[in-house]
Motif scaffolding. Structure first.
Motif, short mmCIF file in Angstrom:
data_model
loop_
_atom_site.label_atom_id
_atom_site.label_comp_id
_atom_site.label_asym_id
_atom_site.label_seq_id
_atom_site.Cartn_x
_atom_site.Cartn_y
_atom_site.Cartn_z
N ARG A 73 53.47 67.81 43.19
CA ARG A 73 52.18 68.37 42.79
C ARG A 73 52.32 68.81 41.34
NH1 ARG A 73 50.48 72.40 47.54
NH2 ARG A 73 48.43 72.14 46.55
N PRO A 74 52.03 67.92 40.41
CA PRO A 74 52.27 68.15 38.97
C PRO A 74 51.72 69.47 38.45
CG PRO A 74 51.64 65.88 39.34
CD PRO A 74 51.45 66.57 40.64
N MET A 75 50.52 69.86 38.90
CA MET A 75 49.91 71.08 38.39
C MET A 75 50.77 72.30 38.76
SD MET A 75 46.02 72.42 38.94
CE MET A 75 45.41 73.87 38.07
N ILE A 76 51.21 72.35 40.01
CA ILE A 76 52.03 73.47 40.47
C ILE A 76 53.40 73.44 39.81
CG2 ILE A 76 53.28 74.38 42.47
CD1 ILE A 76 50.87 73.72 44.17
N ILE A 77 54.01 72.23 39.72
CA ILE A 77 55.35 72.11 39.15
C ILE A 77 55.35 72.52 37.68
CG2 ILE A 77 57.16 70.47 38.51
CD1 ILE A 77 56.48 68.94 41.09
N ASN A 78 54.40 71.98 36.89
CA ASN A 78 54.37 72.30 35.45
C ASN A 78 54.03 73.76 35.20
OD1 ASN A 78 55.06 69.79 34.27
ND2 ASN A 78 53.00 69.00 34.70
N TYR A 79 53.14 74.31 36.04
CA TYR A 79 52.81 75.73 35.91
C TYR A 79 54.06 76.59 36.15
CZ TYR A 79 51.14 80.33 37.42
OH TYR A 79 50.96 81.68 37.59
N ALA A 80 54.83 76.27 37.21
CA ALA A 80 56.03 77.04 37.53
C ALA A 80 57.07 76.93 36.42
CB ALA A 80 56.63 76.56 38.85
N ILE A 81 57.18 75.71 35.85
CA ILE A 81 58.14 75.52 34.76
C ILE A 81 57.75 76.37 33.55
CG2 ILE A 81 59.03 73.85 33.08
CD1 ILE A 81 58.79 71.71 35.29
N ASN A 82 56.49 76.34 33.21
CA ASN A 82 56.02 77.09 32.05
C ASN A 82 56.11 78.60 32.25
OD1 ASN A 82 55.42 74.67 30.78
ND2 ASN A 82 53.29 74.63 31.53
N GLU A 83 56.13 79.03 33.56
CA GLU A 83 56.26 80.46 33.86
C GLU A 83 57.72 80.92 33.88
OE1 GLU A 83 53.94 82.96 34.38
OE2 GLU A 83 52.55 81.49 33.53
N GLY A 84 58.64 79.98 33.73
CA GLY A 84 60.06 80.36 33.61
C GLY A 84 60.92 80.08 34.82
N ILE A 85 60.37 79.40 35.82
CA ILE A 85 61.19 79.10 37.00
C ILE A 85 62.37 78.21 36.60
CG2 ILE A 85 60.19 76.91 37.87
CD1 ILE A 85 60.04 78.42 40.64
N LYS A 86 63.50 78.34 37.30
CA LYS A 86 64.71 77.61 36.91
C LYS A 86 65.19 76.61 37.96
CE LYS A 86 65.35 79.18 32.82
NZ LYS A 86 65.20 78.21 31.68
N ASN A 87 64.61 76.65 39.15
CA ASN A 87 65.09 75.76 40.21
C ASN A 87 63.91 75.24 41.01
OD1 ASN A 87 68.12 76.36 39.98
ND2 ASN A 87 67.25 78.41 40.26
N ILE A 88 63.87 73.91 41.16
CA ILE A 88 62.77 73.29 41.91
C ILE A 88 63.34 72.27 42.89
CG2 ILE A 88 60.69 71.87 41.77
CD1 ILE A 88 60.21 72.97 38.98
N ILE A 89 62.87 72.34 44.14
CA ILE A 89 63.20 71.35 45.16
C ILE A 89 61.91 70.61 45.49
CG2 ILE A 89 64.05 70.96 47.48
CD1 ILE A 89 65.55 73.63 47.25
N VAL A 90 61.88 69.32 45.18
CA VAL A 90 60.68 68.51 45.43
C VAL A 90 60.90 67.74 46.73
CG1 VAL A 90 59.16 66.71 44.56
CG2 VAL A 90 60.26 68.29 42.96
N VAL A 91 59.97 67.90 47.69
CA VAL A 91 60.10 67.31 49.01
C VAL A 91 59.18 66.09 49.16
CG1 VAL A 91 60.70 69.54 49.98
CG2 VAL A 91 58.32 68.76 50.05
N GLY A 92 59.45 65.30 50.19
CA GLY A 92 58.60 64.13 50.47
C GLY A 92 59.11 62.86 49.80
#
Length: 542
Positions: free
Chosen positions: A184-203
């Motif tokens: 979900r690009p909108m959620i992923i890019n928003y989280a990145i821009n907010e400073g998140i450091k770890n993402i697990i993409v499912v599916g």
């Protein structure tokens, strides 16, 4: 090959020490793995003989009790503290065990983890918090690496399950969060821009390239798994480090040198099933379970110069006696299996061992011949004892030639050194050569023999010696104690004894008034003369 210990009796004399050394050399030449030991400090006579022939003193053997190292426990059963809980769980299932020790990179013990602990954490713990590694996440989630900037992954699980606009409006991701979401690009890019450091993409859907570029620019760790959100959330907590689930404070562990009986007593009280085994440096060696107690390898022992339990090593009942070589009367020992028992009516155990060498045509080295000679000369009082046989004489002549000594000259040197009382206390003098015997399994008594060239030195203090042995009698629950002070040159013995021995001596020797310090001619052998006389006395007064 498992080692077998060879040893003589407590309060070792020269014959018993020499026999252990000589028989060990003989056995090793035949291909066995044996080691001579002693049960107490050696006396001056034995020390002189060992130094004279340059033979190392055997090591001390405290006991042969069963120890943890004698149990076939689960050796090398442990898991590194940075492995995942999933790997711990799989290991427990594979090995059919309920717990396993956790160790650091140097194999130092960290704690214990059990199925019960895992269950408690998964049901009642904080499943949102993750403390793990990037590689653990890949393994547990069967995932593939997309972007990796850090080895350590630590944070709170944040699920991108909202509608994109609601997520952006109401959720505030941070560097402390681990985002789990589908592509979900909108959620992923928003989280990145907010400073998140770890993402697990499912599916199964591929990650949007723009998201990957953005994550790369912000140095965000990204993992891709084909599992759906539900299954990923179910598994992700199992990626935690093993150390985060284990108990490190209340764990009872054991050392390999700890005793079997102590373990049994403690485990009965605690009613646990899993116990780590550590070495003296705190390194984990494996796991001991209650079910391991049936798999025990007893220490193998060979007894020389004795065959009575009271004279032998502590814990003998927990060892496997594989052989006995002795020249005394048959004692109270029993074995579960048939054994080699070599018993001969000769003056010294070393005489028997000399015959063993001859039977197998094994050459006797000079130093071994010297120490064997010392044992025979000591026990037969330079072939003057009534216990001396033609076998002893034959052995002495042959061994003295190999050792390169005149046995009479050497024997006098040996006895002069051994009978010296210089610097010894009364307790040391009495205990130098004291043996305990049992009578009809109802009580025990002790006979000490002091060989000396200076009888007067002891007899002038006989009252003090009597007080000492009376005290020893009470402390050790003996029926009586007899001390034989033997004059080597004149072939006589003087006796001091506890009051409770008076009637026994009189009955045994057929005398009317056994006074303290009484001299009995020809009584120089404890085994063949003194003890048989005491037994005779006991039989008469019973």
């Amino acid at each position: 090959m498992e080692k077998t210990y060879i040893f003589g009796h407590h309060n070792p004399d020269t014959d018993s020490v020499a026999a252990a050394i000589a028989l060990s050399y003989y056995k090793n030449k035949l291909g066995f793995n044996t080691e001579p030991r002693v049960l107490d400090e050696i006396n001056r006579e034995t020390e002189f003989a060992l130094k004279y022939f340059k033979v190392p003193e055997p090591k001390y053997l405290d006991n042969v009790k069963l120890q943890i190292k004698d149990i076939d426990y689960h050796k090398n059963y442990f898991i590194n503290s940075k492995e995942s809980i999933k790997k711990v769980y799989d290991f427990l299932l594979e090995k059919s065990i309920t717990g396993v020790p956790i160790v650091d990179d140097d194999f130092k013990f960290v704690g214990l983890i059990t199925l019960k602990m895992i269950l408690n954490k998964l049901i009642g713990g904080n499943l949102r918090h993750i403390n793990t590694s990037y590689s653990n996440l890949l393994e547990v989630l069967s995932a593939k690496e997309v972007l990796k900037f850090d080895d350590e992954i630590c944070g709170e699980i944040l699920v991108g399950g909202y509608r994109s606009m609601i997520f952006v409006k109401e959720v505030k991701p941070s560097a402390k969060d681990i985002l789990v979401t589908s592509n979900r690009p909108m959620i992923i890019n928003y989280a990145i821009n907010e400073g998140i450091k770890n993402i697990i993409v499912v599916g199964k859907q591929d990650i949007d390239p723009e998201c990957i570029n953005n994550a790369k620019e912000h140095k965000v760790n990204v993992i891709k798994t084909d599992y759906d959100t539900f299954y990923t959330l179910k598994l992700v907590s199992l990626s935690n480090y093993a150390k985060s689930f284990c108990d490190s404070n209340r764990v009872v562990y054991f050392n390999e040198d700890d005793y079997y009986n102590d373990f049994v007593d403690i485990s009965k009280k605690l009613k646990h099933n899993n116990y780590p085994v550590l070495d003296e440096n705190g390194k984990c060696l494996g796991l001991l379970r209650l079910t391991d107690l049936d798999n025990v390898t007893k220490k193998k022992v060979i007894l020389v110069d004795h065959n009575e339990r009271s004279q032998s090593v502590t814990g003998l009942s927990q060892a496997e006696i594989v052989e006995i070589v002795d020249h005394h009367k048959i004692g109270d020992l029993t074995t579960n299996n048939p054994i080699n028992f070599r018993n001969m009516a000769v003056g010294s155990t070393n005489t028997i061992i000399y015959n063993l060498y001859n039977e197998k045509n094994i050459d006797i080295p000079k130093n071994i011949a010297g120490i064997m000679l010392s044992g025979i000369l000591s026990d037969t009082i330079i072939l003057k004892s009534p216990t001396t046989t033609s076998y002893d004489k034959e052995a002495v002549i042959a061994l003295s030639k190999i050792a390169g000594v005149d046995y009479n000259d050497y024997g006098m040197k040996l006895f002069k050194e051994g009978t010296s009382l210089k610097g010894k206390t009364m307790e040391e003098i009495v205990n130098t050569d004291i043996k305990t015997f049992s009578y009809d399994d109802s009580y025990k008594y002790a006979v000490s023999q002091i060989f000396t060239l200076d009888i007067d030195t002891i007899l002038k203090d006989k009252e003090s010696y009597i007080s000492l042995i009376e005290k020893m009698k009470e402390e050790n629950d003996y029926r009586f104690i007899v001390v034989s002070i033997t004059d080597i040159l004149d072939g006589v013995s003087y006796f001091v004894f506890t009051e409770s021995a008076k009637e026994v001596l009189e009955a045994g020797y057929g005398i009317r008034d056994a006074v303290q310090g009484i001299c009995l001619e020809g009584q120089v052998s404890r085994k063949k003369q003194i003890v048989p006389a005491l037994i005779n006395g006991l039989n008469r007064i019973r």
